[in-house]
Design a protein around this motif. Sequence first.
Motif, PDB file in Angstrom:
ATOM      1  N   ASN A  95      47.600  39.992  39.441  1.00  0.00           N
ATOM      2  CA  ASN A  95      48.401  40.948  38.663  1.00  0.00           C
ATOM      3  C   ASN A  95      49.024  40.451  37.372  1.00  0.00           C
ATOM      4  OD1 ASN A  95      48.146  43.443  39.923  1.00  0.00           O
ATOM      5  ND2 ASN A  95      49.371  42.681  41.640  1.00  0.00           N
ATOM      6  N   VAL A  96      48.660  39.236  36.951  1.00  0.00           N
ATOM      7  CA  VAL A  96      49.200  38.784  35.670  1.00  0.00           C
ATOM      8  C   VAL A  96      48.359  39.316  34.515  1.00  0.00           C
ATOM      9  CG1 VAL A  96      50.305  36.708  36.563  1.00  0.00           C
ATOM     10  CG2 VAL A  96      47.936  36.595  35.784  1.00  0.00           C
ATOM     11  N   GLY A  97      47.222  39.930  34.835  1.00  0.00           N
ATOM     12  CA  GLY A  97      46.409  40.557  33.791  1.00  0.00           C
ATOM     13  C   GLY A  97      45.180  39.752  33.405  1.00  0.00           C
ATOM     14  N   LYS A  98      44.651  38.978  34.334  1.00  0.00           N
ATOM     15  CA  LYS A  98      43.489  38.142  34.016  1.00  0.00           C
ATOM     16  C   LYS A  98      42.267  38.976  33.646  1.00  0.00           C
ATOM     17  CE  LYS A  98      43.556  35.867  37.905  1.00  0.00           C
ATOM     18  NZ  LYS A  98      44.795  36.442  38.477  1.00  0.00           N
ATOM     19  N   SER A  99      42.008  40.032  34.423  1.00  0.00           N
ATOM     20  CA  SER A  99      40.814  40.850  34.147  1.00  0.00           C
ATOM     21  C   SER A  99      40.914  41.505  32.775  1.00  0.00           C
ATOM     22  CB  SER A  99      40.662  41.943  35.189  1.00  0.00           C
ATOM     23  OG  SER A  99      40.702  41.383  36.464  1.00  0.00           O
ATOM     24  N   GLN A 100      42.118  41.999  32.484  1.00  0.00           N
ATOM     25  CA  GLN A 100      42.370  42.618  31.187  1.00  0.00           C
ATOM     26  C   GLN A 100      42.075  41.621  30.055  1.00  0.00           C
ATOM     27  OE1 GLN A 100      43.103  46.085  30.119  1.00  0.00           O
ATOM     28  NE2 GLN A 100      44.861  45.891  31.461  1.00  0.00           N
ATOM     29  N   LEU A 101      42.516  40.395  30.266  1.00  0.00           N
ATOM     30  CA  LEU A 101      42.310  39.358  29.261  1.00  0.00           C
ATOM     31  C   LEU A 101      40.822  39.003  29.142  1.00  0.00           C
ATOM     32  CD1 LEU A 101      43.772  37.569  27.237  1.00  0.00           C
ATOM     33  CD2 LEU A 101      44.061  35.859  29.031  1.00  0.00           C
ATOM     34  N   VAL A 102      40.147  38.949  30.282  1.00  0.00           N
ATOM     35  CA  VAL A 102      38.707  38.696  30.265  1.00  0.00           C
ATOM     36  C   VAL A 102      38.015  39.776  29.433  1.00  0.00           C
ATOM     37  CG1 VAL A 102      36.592  38.662  31.669  1.00  0.00           C
ATOM     38  CG2 VAL A 102      38.609  37.427  32.443  1.00  0.00           C
TER      39      VAL A 102
ATOM     40  N   VAL B 244      39.198  45.942  35.748  1.00  0.00           N
ATOM     41  CA  VAL B 244      40.622  45.732  35.938  1.00  0.00           C
ATOM     42  C   VAL B 244      40.960  46.266  37.311  1.00  0.00           C
ATOM     43  CG1 VAL B 244      42.925  46.314  35.197  1.00  0.00           C
ATOM     44  CG2 VAL B 244      41.137  45.919  33.513  1.00  0.00           C
ATOM     45  N   GLN B 245      41.567  45.434  38.092  1.00  0.00           N
ATOM     46  CA  GLN B 245      41.802  45.878  39.447  1.00  0.00           C
ATOM     47  C   GLN B 245      43.255  45.843  39.807  1.00  0.00           C
ATOM     48  OE1 GLN B 245      39.191  42.770  40.743  1.00  0.00           O
ATOM     49  NE2 GLN B 245      40.792  42.021  42.073  1.00  0.00           N
ATOM     50  N   ASP B 246      43.689  46.853  40.486  1.00  0.00           N
ATOM     51  CA  ASP B 246      45.045  46.792  41.011  1.00  0.00           C
ATOM     52  C   ASP B 246      45.045  46.754  42.519  1.00  0.00           C
ATOM     53  OD1 ASP B 246      44.168  49.502  40.386  1.00  0.00           O
ATOM     54  OD2 ASP B 246      45.366  49.239  38.585  1.00  0.00           O
ATOM     55  N   THR B 247      43.864  46.698  43.114  1.00  0.00           N
ATOM     56  CA  THR B 247      43.791  46.643  44.568  1.00  0.00           C
ATOM     57  C   THR B 247      43.595  45.201  45.016  1.00  0.00           C
ATOM     58  OG1 THR B 247      42.352  48.518  44.187  1.00  0.00           O
ATOM     59  CG2 THR B 247      42.788  47.925  46.483  1.00  0.00           C
ATOM     60  N   PRO B 248      44.540  44.657  45.762  1.00  0.00           N
ATOM     61  CA  PRO B 248      44.339  43.298  46.266  1.00  0.00           C
ATOM     62  C   PRO B 248      43.139  43.255  47.210  1.00  0.00           C
ATOM     63  CG  PRO B 248      46.618  44.020  46.588  1.00  0.00           C
ATOM     64  CD  PRO B 248      45.826  45.225  46.171  1.00  0.00           C
ATOM     65  N   GLY B 249      42.478  42.114  47.232  1.00  0.00           N
ATOM     66  CA  GLY B 249      41.380  41.943  48.180  1.00  0.00           C
ATOM     67  C   GLY B 249      40.049  42.464  47.684  1.00  0.00           C
ATOM     68  N   VAL B 250      40.011  42.882  46.423  1.00  0.00           N
ATOM     69  CA  VAL B 250      38.745  43.375  45.886  1.00  0.00           C
ATOM     70  C   VAL B 250      37.963  42.212  45.285  1.00  0.00           C
ATOM     71  CG1 VAL B 250      37.687  44.810  44.114  1.00  0.00           C
ATOM     72  CG2 VAL B 250      39.640  45.659  45.404  1.00  0.00           C
TER      73      VAL B 250
END
Length: 432
Positions: A11-18, A29-35
């Motif tokens: 949730n720090v925004g790694k996917s967004q940054l990628v 971008v995921q907000d679901t844990p465990g995905v």
Amino acid sequence: LPVLAIVGRPNVGKSQLVNRILGRREAVVQDTPGVTRDRVSYKAEWNDKRFTLVDTGGWEPDAKGINASVAAQAEVAIDLADAVLFVVDVTVGITATDEHVVKMLRGTDRPVIVVANKSDDDRRDLDAYELWNLGLGEPHPVSALHGRGVADLLDLIVKTLPDTSAVAKQEVGGPRRVAILGRPNVGKSSLLNKAAGEERVVVNELSGTTRDPVDEQVELGGRVWRFVDTAGIRKRVHLQQGADFYASLRTTAALEKAEVAVVVLDVTEPISVQDLRIIDLVLESGRALVLAYNKWDLLDDDRRRYLEREIEQDLAHVAWAPRVNISARTGRHLEKLVPALETALDSWDTRIPTGKVNAFIAELVQEHPHPVRGGKQPRILFGTQASSQPPTFVLFTTGFLDPQYRRFITRRLREVWGFAGTPINVNMRVRE
Ligand code: GDP
């Protein structure tokens, strides 16, 4: 290519940054844990400089598993990366999980870039400067969501990364680099131990702060080989969740460093989706391939017949890979691994002179011309091998070649030159 790894809590925004770094919306971008995301590495480019981006955060644990999995992320990142991007959420500040990673990152000799994400405005920049306290150098305020600060960050990244992967560069002319791959329990560590001739224990706790030598030099068949990323094999990282994800990460990391992969298969069990996925990763990476069928000592005649049929059905696409039937336990046929590796690497290194490539094409076209499509027949004007490791051919044509015809060309290339143990690429350039 040099490798940049991204590390940080969920949730720090790694996917967004990628996404920002890639300049496209490829990462999810995921907000679901465990995905779990399938991809762990991406090709990125900035100002004509190319690098591999490895997203170690592709699997986000639920609250319980956070510390172990973030530590595993950081550990893999440190092992494989030429630089690490450590992402922190400025709106939250430093958490205990962050502290844990920071401890690991302080111990590495790899450059670490601290990203203060979610710095959406100037006020947040002040919060970002508190991250100086981490002792990892200057924090860089960024808003991955709005794109703020991302260009500056990319400038810094390409300045920080070496021109080529440090691992690849330091070893030109050194021992050939081998990755031992396979799903859990197929016998990778038994094979490594037998090959290395000793049962060595590598002390490297997850919480350790130093960067361990992760490669091992082993003498086999009268020459020295470098087995890469053996820490991942020797050491058992027990994760309740996300184990598959970290296994892919390890596989990707090892392939990044290796020239040839030994994919170990367990002959007592059916060839699985996981085995095939690992082989796919090798093909995607363009590395040479040897298949080691292990636990041969446990094979009975019934299972053996099944096995041969499975190989014919499931592994037909890699029929060109040298095969060794071994027992890591008894040592049976282990010595056959060396000629198999040598064959695969020789093929991987092969360069066919342009004259020979064109003589091959002339003969092929004469014997089996491309079918006429809509009154037109594409011609191959010229061909050349553009590169080796793996052999990559470029054909200059007057029109698109049928996929079927391209497969035919690939097949003939193998018939003529063998290329045992290496993938080959055949590309086209259409000239109107
Ligand atoms: P890894 O997870 O791929 O590193 O697998 P290990 O090397 O830990 O092996 C998993 C299990 O299979 C262990 O119990 C080994 O003793 C066993 N094993 C490995 N290779 C062989 C083999 O060739 N024959 C037999 N019978 N057992 C093996």
